[in-house]
Design a protein around this motif. Structure first.
Motif, PDB file in Angstrom:
ATOM      1  N   ARG A   1       0.864  -1.292   0.061  1.00 21.78           N
ATOM      2  CA  ARG A   1      -0.086  -0.092   0.153  1.00 21.78           C
ATOM      3  C   ARG A   1       1.064   1.000   0.050  1.00 21.78           C
ATOM      4  O   ARG A   1       1.827   1.376   0.689  1.00 21.78           O
ATOM      5  CB  ARG A   1      -1.024   0.031   1.221  1.00 21.78           C
TER       6      ARG A   1
ATOM      7  N   GLY B   1      -0.779  11.984   1.371  1.00 20.03           N
ATOM      8  CA  GLY B   1      -2.188  12.873   1.673  1.00 20.03           C
ATOM      9  C   GLY B   1      -3.360  12.128   2.061  1.00 20.03           C
ATOM     10  O   GLY B   1      -3.308  11.131   2.728  1.00 20.03           O
ATOM     11  N   ASP B   2      -4.306  12.286   1.298  1.00 19.60           N
ATOM     12  CA  ASP B   2      -5.559  11.257   1.189  1.00 19.60           C
ATOM     13  C   ASP B   2      -5.665  10.237   0.313  1.00 19.60           C
ATOM     14  O   ASP B   2      -6.984   9.739   0.345  1.00 19.60           O
ATOM     15  CB  ASP B   2      -6.853  12.073   1.731  1.00 19.60           C
ATOM     16  N   ARG B   3      -4.590  10.014  -0.254  1.00 21.65           N
ATOM     17  CA  ARG B   3      -4.679   9.035  -1.288  1.00 21.65           C
ATOM     18  C   ARG B   3      -4.046   7.816  -1.116  1.00 21.65           C
ATOM     19  O   ARG B   3      -2.994   7.420  -0.521  1.00 21.65           O
ATOM     20  CB  ARG B   3      -3.946   9.677  -2.708  1.00 21.65           C
ATOM     21  N   ASP B   4      -4.720   6.555  -1.436  1.00 22.64           N
ATOM     22  CA  ASP B   4      -4.152   5.135  -1.319  1.00 22.64           C
ATOM     23  C   ASP B   4      -4.086   4.403  -2.675  1.00 22.64           C
ATOM     24  O   ASP B   4      -4.882   4.480  -3.296  1.00 22.64           O
ATOM     25  CB  ASP B   4      -5.065   4.211  -0.474  1.00 22.64           C
ATOM     26  N   LEU B   5      -2.885   3.819  -2.913  1.00 25.81           N
ATOM     27  CA  LEU B   5      -2.663   2.859  -3.978  1.00 25.81           C
ATOM     28  C   LEU B   5      -2.135   1.507  -3.522  1.00 25.81           C
ATOM     29  O   LEU B   5      -1.501   1.740  -2.656  1.00 25.81           O
ATOM     30  CB  LEU B   5      -1.670   3.547  -5.139  1.00 25.81           C
TER      31      LEU B   5
ATOM     32  N   SER C   1       0.601   5.313   0.562  1.00 21.95           N
ATOM     33  CA  SER C   1      -0.575   6.192   0.842  1.00 21.95           C
ATOM     34  C   SER C   1       0.459   7.879   1.040  1.00 21.95           C
ATOM     35  O   SER C   1       1.412   7.668   1.489  1.00 21.95           O
ATOM     36  CB  SER C   1      -0.818   5.747   2.389  1.00 21.95           C
TER      37      SER C   1
ATOM     38  N   GLU D   1      -3.946   7.578 -11.102  1.00 20.27           N
ATOM     39  CA  GLU D   1      -4.442   8.748 -11.400  1.00 20.27           C
ATOM     40  C   GLU D   1      -3.872   9.882  -9.925  1.00 20.27           C
ATOM     41  O   GLU D   1      -3.681  10.913 -10.149  1.00 20.27           O
ATOM     42  CB  GLU D   1      -5.877   9.092 -11.713  1.00 20.27           C
ATOM     43  N   PRO D   2      -3.913   9.256  -8.705  1.00 19.23           N
ATOM     44  CA  PRO D   2      -3.659  10.160  -7.934  1.00 19.23           C
ATOM     45  C   PRO D   2      -2.184  10.405  -7.933  1.00 19.23           C
ATOM     46  O   PRO D   2      -1.807  11.595  -7.285  1.00 19.23           O
ATOM     47  CB  PRO D   2      -3.760   9.058  -6.591  1.00 19.23           C
TER      48      PRO D   2
ATOM     49  N   TYR E   1       3.542   8.203 -13.657  1.00 12.06           N
ATOM     50  CA  TYR E   1       2.142   8.513 -14.036  1.00 12.06           C
ATOM     51  C   TYR E   1       2.213   9.012 -15.542  1.00 12.06           C
ATOM     52  O   TYR E   1       0.899   9.086 -15.942  1.00 12.06           O
ATOM     53  CB  TYR E   1       1.627   9.564 -13.253  1.00 12.06           C
TER      54      TYR E   1
ATOM     55  N   THR F   1      -1.496  14.191  -8.761  1.00 13.68           N
ATOM     56  CA  THR F   1      -1.806  15.608  -7.969  1.00 13.68           C
ATOM     57  C   THR F   1      -0.573  16.010  -7.428  1.00 13.68           C
ATOM     58  O   THR F   1       0.411  15.507  -7.063  1.00 13.68           O
ATOM     59  CB  THR F   1      -2.308  14.569  -6.354  1.00 13.68           C
TER      60      THR F   1
END
Length: 156
Positions: free
Chosen positions: A43, A47-51, A45, A140-141, A120, A144
């Motif tokens: 995982r 910011g508030d993004r998880d991949l 993580s 996509e996150p 990306y 950012t």
């Protein structure tokens, strides 16, 4: 006088680096090195993004796995196609070399600088770039813009 007992991280690293390549059903061999997918999912993580990502079966990816969890990193923009993060130590470069099928969503290690590269957008292999794995699903996150605290840990 007794020598100190090795810690768990050192033992795990020794086992991972000494282990023969995994033969997993459904793995896709990579170019030149015969790399496939490790059973390890991670995982990512920020910011508030998880991949989620899947690590390849390579010496560098196994070495990277011994560092996990990583909680005190930051991720920042670099060029117009990747985010980067510096690791606390360099990874092994054993088994590295050119690979094909470069595409957005690749997670790589850039040995000359000792950093992770999260692509990306399109890129081409260059000397010192080692693919560790690929983002599962959308990336996509990563588009950012900005610098964020980063955590990378095994997915249970």
């Amino acid at each position: 006088m007794r020598s100190p007992a090795p810690n768990r991280r050192a033992l795990l690293k020794a086992c991972l680096l000494a282990a023969p390549p995994l033969a997993l059903a459904g793995t896709t061999p990579g170019a030149a090195q015969g790399q496939g997918s490790l059973a390890m999912k991670i995982r990512i993580s920020f910011g508030d993004r998880d991949l989620a990502a899947t690590l390849e079966d390579s010496p560098s990816a196994r070495d990277f796995a011994t560092l996990l969890p990583l909680r005190d990193l930051s991720i920042d923009d670099y060029a117009n196609n990747e985010k980067i993060s510096y690791l606390p130590r360099r990874l092994t470069e054993d088994g590295s070399g050119p690979f094909g099928d470069e595409r957005p969503g690749d997670l790589c290690y850039y040995a000359p600088w000792g950093n992770l590269a999260f692509f990306y957008a399109g890129y081409r292999w260059s000397r010192g770039l080692i693919r560790l794995g690929r983002i599962d699903g959308g990336f996509e996150p990563l588009r950012t813009r900005g610098k964020f605290p980063l955590r990378i840990e095994p997915l249970s």
